[in-house]
Design a protein around this motif. Structure first.
Motif, PDB file in Angstrom:
ATOM      1  N   LYS A   1       0.819  -1.210   0.000  1.00 52.41           N
ATOM      2  CA  LYS A   1       0.000   0.000   0.000  1.00 52.41           C
ATOM      3  C   LYS A   1       0.853   1.260   0.000  1.00 52.41           C
ATOM      4  CE  LYS A   1      -0.378   0.089   5.000  1.00 52.41           C
ATOM      5  NZ  LYS A   1      -1.199  -0.126   6.138  1.00 52.41           N
ATOM      6  N   ASN A   2       2.129   1.158   0.351  1.00 51.81           N
ATOM      7  CA  ASN A   2       3.025   2.313   0.385  1.00 51.81           C
ATOM      8  C   ASN A   2       3.764   2.549  -0.932  1.00 51.81           C
ATOM      9  OD1 ASN A   2       2.482   2.799   3.163  1.00 51.81           O
ATOM     10  ND2 ASN A   2       3.857   1.130   3.674  1.00 51.81           N
ATOM     11  N   PHE A   3       3.577   1.639  -1.884  1.00 53.18           N
ATOM     12  CA  PHE A   3       4.343   1.723  -3.124  1.00 53.18           C
ATOM     13  C   PHE A   3       3.453   1.556  -4.352  1.00 53.18           C
ATOM     14  CE2 PHE A   3       7.072   0.011   0.168  1.00 53.18           C
ATOM     15  CZ  PHE A   3       8.145   0.887   0.110  1.00 53.18           C
ATOM     16  N   ASN A   4       3.824   2.192  -5.456  1.00 54.99           N
ATOM     17  CA  ASN A   4       3.184   1.972  -6.746  1.00 54.99           C
ATOM     18  C   ASN A   4       3.906   0.780  -7.383  1.00 54.99           C
ATOM     19  OD1 ASN A   4       1.500   4.289  -6.570  1.00 54.99           O
ATOM     20  ND2 ASN A   4       3.263   5.550  -7.091  1.00 54.99           N
TER      21      ASN A   4
ATOM     22  N   GLY B   1      15.833  -1.906  -2.420  1.00 54.02           N
ATOM     23  CA  GLY B   1      16.143  -0.480  -2.499  1.00 54.02           C
ATOM     24  C   GLY B   1      16.373  -0.074  -3.939  1.00 54.02           C
ATOM     25  N   HIS B   2      16.843   1.138  -4.115  1.00 51.88           N
ATOM     26  CA  HIS B   2      17.102   1.629  -5.468  1.00 51.88           C
ATOM     27  C   HIS B   2      18.084   0.738  -6.209  1.00 51.88           C
ATOM     28  CE1 HIS B   2      15.776   6.029  -4.548  1.00 51.88           C
ATOM     29  NE2 HIS B   2      14.806   5.158  -4.411  1.00 51.88           N
TER      30      HIS B   2
ATOM     31  N   ILE C   1      15.539   4.505 -12.407  1.00 48.54           N
ATOM     32  CA  ILE C   1      15.149   5.203 -11.192  1.00 48.54           C
ATOM     33  C   ILE C   1      15.155   6.691 -11.497  1.00 48.54           C
ATOM     34  CG2 ILE C   1      15.735   5.661  -8.780  1.00 48.54           C
ATOM     35  CD1 ILE C   1      14.925   2.763  -9.298  1.00 48.54           C
ATOM     36  N   GLU C   2      14.018   7.347 -11.243  1.00 47.55           N
ATOM     37  CA  GLU C   2      13.896   8.771 -11.513  1.00 47.55           C
ATOM     38  C   GLU C   2      13.951   9.551 -10.218  1.00 47.55           C
ATOM     39  OE1 GLU C   2      10.639   9.752 -14.035  1.00 47.55           O
ATOM     40  OE2 GLU C   2      11.044   8.116 -15.417  1.00 47.55           O
ATOM     41  N   GLU C   3      14.179  10.854 -10.345  1.00 51.00           N
ATOM     42  CA  GLU C   3      14.223  11.736  -9.186  1.00 51.00           C
ATOM     43  C   GLU C   3      12.845  11.938  -8.568  1.00 51.00           C
ATOM     44  OE1 GLU C   3      16.957  13.112  -7.727  1.00 51.00           O
ATOM     45  OE2 GLU C   3      18.077  11.813  -9.081  1.00 51.00           O
ATOM     46  N   ASN C   4      11.792  11.598  -9.304  1.00 50.52           N
ATOM     47  CA  ASN C   4      10.426  11.778  -8.836  1.00 50.52           C
ATOM     48  C   ASN C   4      10.049  10.631  -7.899  1.00 50.52           C
ATOM     49  OD1 ASN C   4       7.704  12.162  -8.487  1.00 50.52           O
ATOM     50  ND2 ASN C   4       7.165  11.925 -10.644  1.00 50.52           N
ATOM     51  N   CYS C   5      10.066  10.882  -6.597  1.00 56.23           N
ATOM     52  CA  CYS C   5       9.785   9.828  -5.603  1.00 56.23           C
ATOM     53  C   CYS C   5       8.403   9.216  -5.789  1.00 56.23           C
ATOM     54  CB  CYS C   5       9.910  10.385  -4.190  1.00 56.23           C
ATOM     55  SG  CYS C   5      11.569  10.945  -3.769  1.00 56.23           S
TER      56      CYS C   5
ATOM     57  N   CYS D   1       7.319   5.773  -7.575  1.00 57.22           N
ATOM     58  CA  CYS D   1       7.279   4.484  -6.882  1.00 57.22           C
ATOM     59  C   CYS D   1       6.609   4.548  -5.516  1.00 57.22           C
ATOM     60  CB  CYS D   1       8.693   3.946  -6.697  1.00 57.22           C
ATOM     61  SG  CYS D   1       9.602   3.751  -8.242  1.00 57.22           S
ATOM     62  N   HIS D   2       6.835   5.646  -4.807  1.00 59.53           N
ATOM     63  CA  HIS D   2       6.352   5.786  -3.431  1.00 59.53           C
ATOM     64  C   HIS D   2       5.018   6.522  -3.401  1.00 59.53           C
ATOM     65  CE1 HIS D   2      10.237   4.552  -1.709  1.00 59.53           C
ATOM     66  NE2 HIS D   2      10.749   5.152  -2.755  1.00 59.53           N
ATOM     67  N   LYS D   3       4.084   6.018  -2.589  1.00 55.85           N
ATOM     68  CA  LYS D   3       2.781   6.661  -2.426  1.00 55.85           C
ATOM     69  C   LYS D   3       2.811   7.595  -1.233  1.00 55.85           C
ATOM     70  CE  LYS D   3      -0.019   2.890  -4.249  1.00 55.85           C
ATOM     71  NZ  LYS D   3      -1.062   1.913  -3.924  1.00 55.85           N
ATOM     72  N   GLY D   4       1.915   8.574  -1.249  1.00 54.80           N
ATOM     73  CA  GLY D   4       1.788   9.489  -0.121  1.00 54.80           C
ATOM     74  C   GLY D   4       2.744  10.650  -0.227  1.00 54.80           C
ATOM     75  N   LYS D   5       2.580  11.598   0.672  1.00 56.22           N
ATOM     76  CA  LYS D   5       3.428  12.783   0.675  1.00 56.22           C
ATOM     77  C   LYS D   5       4.801  12.424   1.214  1.00 56.22           C
ATOM     78  CE  LYS D   5       3.687  17.508   2.245  1.00 56.22           C
ATOM     79  NZ  LYS D   5       3.085  18.556   3.038  1.00 56.22           N
ATOM     80  N   ARG D   6       5.809  12.735   0.455  1.00 56.92           N
ATOM     81  CA  ARG D   6       7.179  12.455   0.874  1.00 56.92           C
ATOM     82  C   ARG D   6       8.027  13.674   0.588  1.00 56.92           C
ATOM     83  NH1 ARG D   6       8.813   7.293   1.618  1.00 56.92           N
ATOM     84  NH2 ARG D   6      10.893   7.772   0.934  1.00 56.92           N
ATOM     85  N   GLU D   7       8.917  13.937   1.485  1.00 50.76           N
ATOM     86  CA  GLU D   7       9.890  14.986   1.235  1.00 50.76           C
ATOM     87  C   GLU D   7      11.102  14.341   0.589  1.00 50.76           C
ATOM     88  OE1 GLU D   7      10.743  17.408   4.604  1.00 50.76           O
ATOM     89  OE2 GLU D   7       8.666  17.334   5.294  1.00 50.76           O
ATOM     90  N   LYS D   8      11.784  15.119  -0.219  1.00 51.36           N
ATOM     91  CA  LYS D   8      12.967  14.581  -0.871  1.00 51.36           C
ATOM     92  C   LYS D   8      14.021  14.235   0.173  1.00 51.36           C
ATOM     93  CE  LYS D   8      16.214  15.346  -4.555  1.00 51.36           C
ATOM     94  NZ  LYS D   8      15.989  14.251  -5.415  1.00 51.36           N
ATOM     95  N   ILE D   9      14.502  13.028   0.110  1.00 50.34           N
ATOM     96  CA  ILE D   9      15.500  12.548   1.055  1.00 50.34           C
ATOM     97  C   ILE D   9      16.800  12.349   0.314  1.00 50.34           C
ATOM     98  CG2 ILE D   9      16.122  10.636   2.580  1.00 50.34           C
ATOM     99  CD1 ILE D   9      13.097  10.120   2.887  1.00 50.34           C
TER     100      ILE D   9
END
Length: 80
Positions: free
Chosen positions: A13-16, A49-50, A59-63, A66-74
């Motif tokens: 549920k946390n990932f596309n 992981g990546h 792997i793109e810079e756009n989180c 792959c990742h669902k929900g609000k994420r800050e760039k890490i």
């Protein structure tokens, strides 16, 4: 193996991501979950992981690709 699959389906549920597509392509679990062969504890992080994902995917810079929900760039430090 059944526990691993159940865990991954719950956390999906946390990932596309679709395990179904990978299974249909006959990709074995250890292709992505390489750490499972050396895992000793249930709490071990077995999610790819990546590094694992980039073996087959760009792997793109756009989180949110792959990742669902609000994420800050890490900022991540290799190895991913």
């Amino acid at each position: 193996m059944k526990i691993l699959i159940l865990f991954l389906l719950i956390n999906q549920k946390n990932f596309n991501f679709s395990h179904k597509k990978h299974i249909e392509m006959e990709i074995v679990c250890t292709t992505c979950h390489q750490k499972v062969s050396v895992s000793e504890f249930q709490k071990d992080d077995l999610l790819p992981g990546h590094g694992e994902c980039s073996q087959c995917h760009e792997i793109e810079e756009n989180c949110s690709q792959c990742h669902k929900g609000k994420r800050e760039k890490i900022e991540r430090v290799p190895p991913y």
